[in-house]
Write an enzyme that holds these catalytic residues in place. Structure first.
Site, PDB file in Angstrom:
ATOM      1  N   CYS A   2      -1.554   3.141   0.776  1.00 27.38           N
ATOM      2  CA  CYS A   2      -1.018   3.195   2.140  1.00 27.38           C
ATOM      3  C   CYS A   2      -0.977   1.751   2.615  1.00 27.38           C
ATOM      4  O   CYS A   2      -1.669   0.895   2.068  1.00 27.38           O
ATOM      5  CB  CYS A   2      -1.911   3.934   3.131  1.00 27.38           C
ATOM      6  SG  CYS A   2      -1.881   5.726   2.924  1.00 27.38           S
ATOM      7  N   GLY A  30       3.603   2.651   0.723  1.00 31.34           N
ATOM      8  CA  GLY A  30       3.696   4.048   1.131  1.00 31.34           C
ATOM      9  C   GLY A  30       5.047   4.306   1.755  1.00 31.34           C
ATOM     10  O   GLY A  30       5.443   3.591   2.663  1.00 31.34           O
ATOM     11  N   ASN A 105      -6.568   3.170   5.239  1.00 36.61           N
ATOM     12  CA  ASN A 105      -6.082   3.187   3.863  1.00 36.61           C
ATOM     13  C   ASN A 105      -7.284   3.419   2.959  1.00 36.61           C
ATOM     14  O   ASN A 105      -8.240   2.652   3.015  1.00 36.61           O
ATOM     15  CB  ASN A 105      -5.425   1.826   3.557  1.00 36.61           C
ATOM     16  CG  ASN A 105      -5.112   1.618   2.086  1.00 36.61           C
ATOM     17  OD1 ASN A 105      -5.012   0.492   1.633  1.00 36.61           O
ATOM     18  ND2 ASN A 105      -4.949   2.681   1.330  1.00 36.61           N
ATOM     19  N   GLY A 106      -7.251   4.492   2.166  1.00 32.97           N
ATOM     20  CA  GLY A 106      -8.362   4.721   1.250  1.00 32.97           C
ATOM     21  C   GLY A 106      -8.585   6.183   0.982  1.00 32.97           C
ATOM     22  O   GLY A 106      -7.664   6.991   1.079  1.00 32.97           O
ATOM     23  N   TYR A 256      -0.708  -3.575 -10.371  1.00 27.89           N
ATOM     24  CA  TYR A 256       0.468  -2.761 -10.073  1.00 27.89           C
ATOM     25  C   TYR A 256       0.878  -2.706  -8.612  1.00 27.89           C
ATOM     26  O   TYR A 256       2.051  -2.886  -8.281  1.00 27.89           O
ATOM     27  CB  TYR A 256       0.201  -1.336 -10.587  1.00 27.89           C
ATOM     28  CG  TYR A 256       1.251  -0.317 -10.201  1.00 27.89           C
ATOM     29  CD1 TYR A 256       2.564  -0.420 -10.651  1.00 27.89           C
ATOM     30  CD2 TYR A 256       0.941   0.754  -9.381  1.00 27.89           C
ATOM     31  CE1 TYR A 256       3.522   0.525 -10.300  1.00 27.89           C
ATOM     32  CE2 TYR A 256       1.892   1.698  -9.032  1.00 27.89           C
ATOM     33  CZ  TYR A 256       3.176   1.577  -9.489  1.00 27.89           C
ATOM     34  OH  TYR A 256       4.122   2.497  -9.137  1.00 27.89           O
TER      35      TYR A 256
END
Ligand code: SF4
Length: 467
Positions: A2, A30, A105-106, A256
């Protein structure tokens, strides 16, 4: 995954416009949905939409939510349904109205345990989203137990286990905090007296932010109308017993997820990817090939490092449609299959009679790369040698990049020779874990659990809906 952003303006700029720009720069983190909340000192307003930031937030929408402070979120669903109720920021209402908003985010690993504790205390949830859990935890302890917000966040750090980089907005103040392991990135900087926060540095570069640094794991930052306060709880006895005294940044961010023009965890992302490519090249001295091509875009810099090290031409033989989005981020297999066909197209006549080294950053399910190898051979390549810029992914991630079951991971089901055969590759080599460690500066400060199963935090329950 995210993307999150926050902006506190003391220089007269519209915070929502800055947050929209930051989210737009982080769209790769995201793409399913997005949301922005703002405060004008009296009220909090929020707007959410499915889809891309650029389409969701036109000027006429943002004009209706003016304010000096704002937070935003773009969602990549790892678990939970693709619907607006799981979109952040979450607004938390009290008798005084909607006065708190949170975006994170997580992935929380003890979601069920903490949510049940709060329910027993009378807290109601409108979703199973981790962001809502964090927000309701803070608001409960602030409103009902009269804790200062910073003390409630400190308590949160001791009770809630997992990965979270979060921004929390009240009518007056902006807070930013990060779990003590620092799994997910979060950066802060200033523009004059304005304060800006984002998941990735590339977003803040575009806002021309200065004095850029990471929000430290275990740190709470409070931005008020006149000052900022920086509280570092990494070594605090209240939370020290659940940590192992080292950070656990997600190494996959560098391999990535992050944009190559970002700096993360004290590393330049492009630099790490170049080093990975050079390491892979060192495995391959004896393979005669004509050209190195990347699976664009995330493998571009790995392929560049490989080609430079071996002195082989680097070419862009596959063209990516940038409007399709990341295949890994698509919510189900049929959406992923369709995206692969729409996303990549080989250059005409480029591959005929050539021996190719095809570089990708990782193989998760194997679906995309299998189609690409066939596509390249169908376009006339005589050999396709696959080189992968990370070790085999054999375990699921519970810290923000969920692969729902280990059974979906090709490297968990097959040996490397079996994968090579399944993918129709002429050879297949993965980066060794030790070599990945050698490509980052402080290798003990990283998580490698999806490669070796050594999870920094044990997981309990089914968890909530991570972002
Ligand atoms: Fe990153 Fe893998 Fe660790 Fe998840 S398990 S945080 S993807 S390194």
């Amino acid at each position: 995954m995210c993307g999150i952003a926050g902006y506190y303006s003391r220089e007269g700029s519209e915070a929502v416009l800055q947050v929209r720009q930051a989210l737009y720069s982080q769209q790769h983190r995201g793409q399913e949905s997005c949301g922005i909340a703002s405060s004008n000192g009296q009220n909090l307003r929020v707007q959410k939409a499915m889809g891309y930031v650029k389409e969701a937030f036109h000027e006429d929408i943002l004009e209706k939510m003016p304010g000096f402070a704002s937070i935003g979120h773009s969602r990549y669903p790892t678990r939970g349904t693709s619907e607006i109720s799981n979109t952040q920021p979450y607004i938390i209402e009290t008798l005084s109205g909607p006065i708190y908003a949170i975006a994170s985010n997580g992935d929380i690993v003890n979601y069920d345990e903490v949510a049940d504790e709060l329910r027993i205390k009378g807290v109601h949830f409108s979703s199973k989203n981790d962001g809502e859990l964090l927000g309701r935890f803070i608001v409960y302890y602030h409103e009902r137990e009269n804790m200062k917000i910073t003390d409630a966040i400190k308590l949160l750090m001791s009770r809630i286990k997992g990965a979270y980089s979060a921004v929390f907005l009240t009518r007056e103040n902006l807070y930013a905090f990060r779990d003590i392991y620092g799994f997910r990135p979060m950066m802060i900087g200033n523009y004059g007296r304005d304060i800006a926060i984002a998941s990735e540095s590339c977003a803040l570069d575009i806002l021309r932010v200065e004095n850029l640094r990471e929000v430290k794991p275990g740190e709470i930052i409070v931005v008020t109308p006149n000052n900022e306060f920086y509280l570092d709880y990494f070594n605090d006895p209240l939370i020290a017993d659940q940590q192992k005294r080292s950070y656990k940044h997600c190494v996959f961010e560098l391999v990535y997820f992050a944009r190559p023009d970002s700096a993360q965890f004290n590393e330049y992302v492009y630099d790490v990817r170049n080093k990975i490519g050079a390491k892979l090249a060192s495995y391959d001295d004896d393979i005669p090939v004509d050209v190195v091509i990347p699976v664009p875009d995330s493998a571009n810099f790995i392929a560049q490092g490989y080609a430079r090290e071996r002195g082989i031409p680097y070419e862009m033989g596959l063209i990516r449609n940038h409007y399709v989005g990341r295949t890994f981020i698509k919510p189900n297999q049929s959406a992923r299959d369709e995206s692969v066909r729409q996303k990549f197209n080989p250059l005409k006549d480029f591959f005929k009679g050539k021996r190719i080294v095809l570089i990708d950053d990782s193989i998760v399910r194997g679906t995309t790369i299998r189609k690409l190898v066939r596509m390249i051979k169908g376009a006339g390549a005589t050999e396709v040698h696959l080189r992968i810029g990370s070790p085999p992914v054999t375990y699921s991630c519970y810290y923000g990049i969920d692969t729902p079951t280990r059974g979906e991971l090709i490297a968990n089901r097959m040996t490397i020779p079996e994968i090579e055969e399944y993918l129709c590759a002429d050879s297949l080599k993965y980066l060794h874990e030790q070599d990945l460690r050698d490509c980052v500066k402080e290798s003990d400060n990283f998580c490698y659990a999806c490669f070796n199963g050594k999870y920094p935090i044990e997981r309990s329950g089914d968890g909530g809906t991570s972002c």
